[in-house]
Enzyme design. Sequence first.
Site, PDB file in Angstrom:
ATOM      1  NE  ARG A 101      -3.808   0.524   2.206  1.00 37.68           N
ATOM      2  CZ  ARG A 101      -5.040   0.825   2.625  1.00 37.68           C
ATOM      3  NH1 ARG A 101      -5.246   1.830   3.450  1.00 37.68           N
ATOM      4  NH2 ARG A 101      -6.064   0.109   2.226  1.00 37.68           N
ATOM      5  CG  HIS A 128      -8.453   0.328  -2.924  1.00 38.96           C
ATOM      6  ND1 HIS A 128      -7.720  -0.783  -2.559  1.00 38.96           N
ATOM      7  CD2 HIS A 128      -9.065   0.772  -1.775  1.00 38.96           C
ATOM      8  CE1 HIS A 128      -7.880  -1.004  -1.267  1.00 38.96           C
ATOM      9  NE2 HIS A 128      -8.687  -0.087  -0.774  1.00 38.96           N
ATOM     10  CD  GLN A 131     -13.084  -2.010  -0.684  1.00 32.05           C
ATOM     11  OE1 GLN A 131     -12.371  -2.053   0.305  1.00 32.05           O
ATOM     12  NE2 GLN A 131     -14.286  -2.566  -0.730  1.00 32.05           N
ATOM     13  CG  ASP A 224     -13.603   6.069  -0.780  1.00 33.82           C
ATOM     14  OD1 ASP A 224     -13.656   5.908   0.456  1.00 33.82           O
ATOM     15  OD2 ASP A 224     -12.563   5.909  -1.431  1.00 33.82           O
ATOM     16  CB  CYS A 264     -14.099   1.022   0.211  1.00 35.40           C
ATOM     17  SG  CYS A 264     -13.297   2.628   0.165  1.00 35.40           S
ATOM     18  NE  ARG A 292      -9.706  -4.998   0.465  1.00 33.55           N
ATOM     19  CZ  ARG A 292      -9.089  -3.975   1.081  1.00 33.55           C
ATOM     20  NH1 ARG A 292      -9.812  -2.991   1.606  1.00 33.55           N
ATOM     21  NH2 ARG A 292      -7.772  -3.923   1.169  1.00 33.55           N
TER      22      ARG A 292
END
Length: 320
Positions: A101, A128, A131, A224, A264, A292
């Site tokens: 990440r 991402h 996700q 988000d 998310c 996830r």
Amino acid sequence: MTRHFLRDDDLDPVLQAWVLDLAARLKLSPYDEKPLAGPRTVAVLFDKPTLRTQASFASGIAELGGFPMIIDGSLAQVGVRESISDTARVLGRQASVVVWRTHEQERLEEMAAHAGVPVVNALTDQFHPCQALADLLTIREHRGDLAGQTLTFVGDSACNMGHSLLLAGATAGMHVRVSGPDAYRPDETVLAAAQKIAAETGGSASFVGDPYDAADGADVLVTDTWVSMGLEAESSVRAEVFAPWQLNSALLAAAAGDAIVLHCLPAYRGKEITAEVIDGPRSVVWDEAENRRHVQKAVLAWLLESSTPVEPVETRGAGS
């Protein structure tokens, strides 16, 4: 040739469906796949804050028979204390997979170029993909086949989730609409890539400025945080700019009567989404958060094994 999962379109439609099928099977039987038995080590490196990503990768790696080696990016200082290429060569000798990440997508690509083992995107500023796969699995569980369904993302259309949902949704044959202020449109190259994929899968990908036009008849509404990691200084400005794109009961009413809501997380109630919606009966965010783990396990299994596709499994019925 070493395979990587750096962005959503690293999976073509057939392979994406295979990964989702495997994730569904592993959700029902968590210990069926042991590609990391030994245990083999997976290096999981974080340059940005994390909760779900660290928890889901650590537990998933363990369920696959492996050992999650969690690396604090503030201590490693990749690209500062030591070059990305040197770090990649070191980690590639210690681990079977590198999960990272980080910030710019180019950092991840440089890691993949030098590690000699599979590299997985656990979030960058641009994408991402893990996700997005979790979102697709959640939609399958609650609404059935993905092809032909309409997914609308509202908020910062230029953020990593806007980009990933365009690519992943188009790959699945969905109709993806992203909506936000004109100054926060998705990257044109990403939108064009999604539209090219959609032309082959029967889906579509578009930017729709008006949030109510974007939400009209949608099967899935997604949002988000308005303030992605690293943009905290813009919080007050963004709160004003994005206010018309809040996912609230009025916007939900514009969608299909049985539409579901995704986020998310982390969520900031009263900003990008209201408490009434995220805590209401149409929200499936907790299933989404759990998923996830399952999709990431499937991605790791894909990267580590040259196996033939598994037979599709039955998905759960709506509302499960």
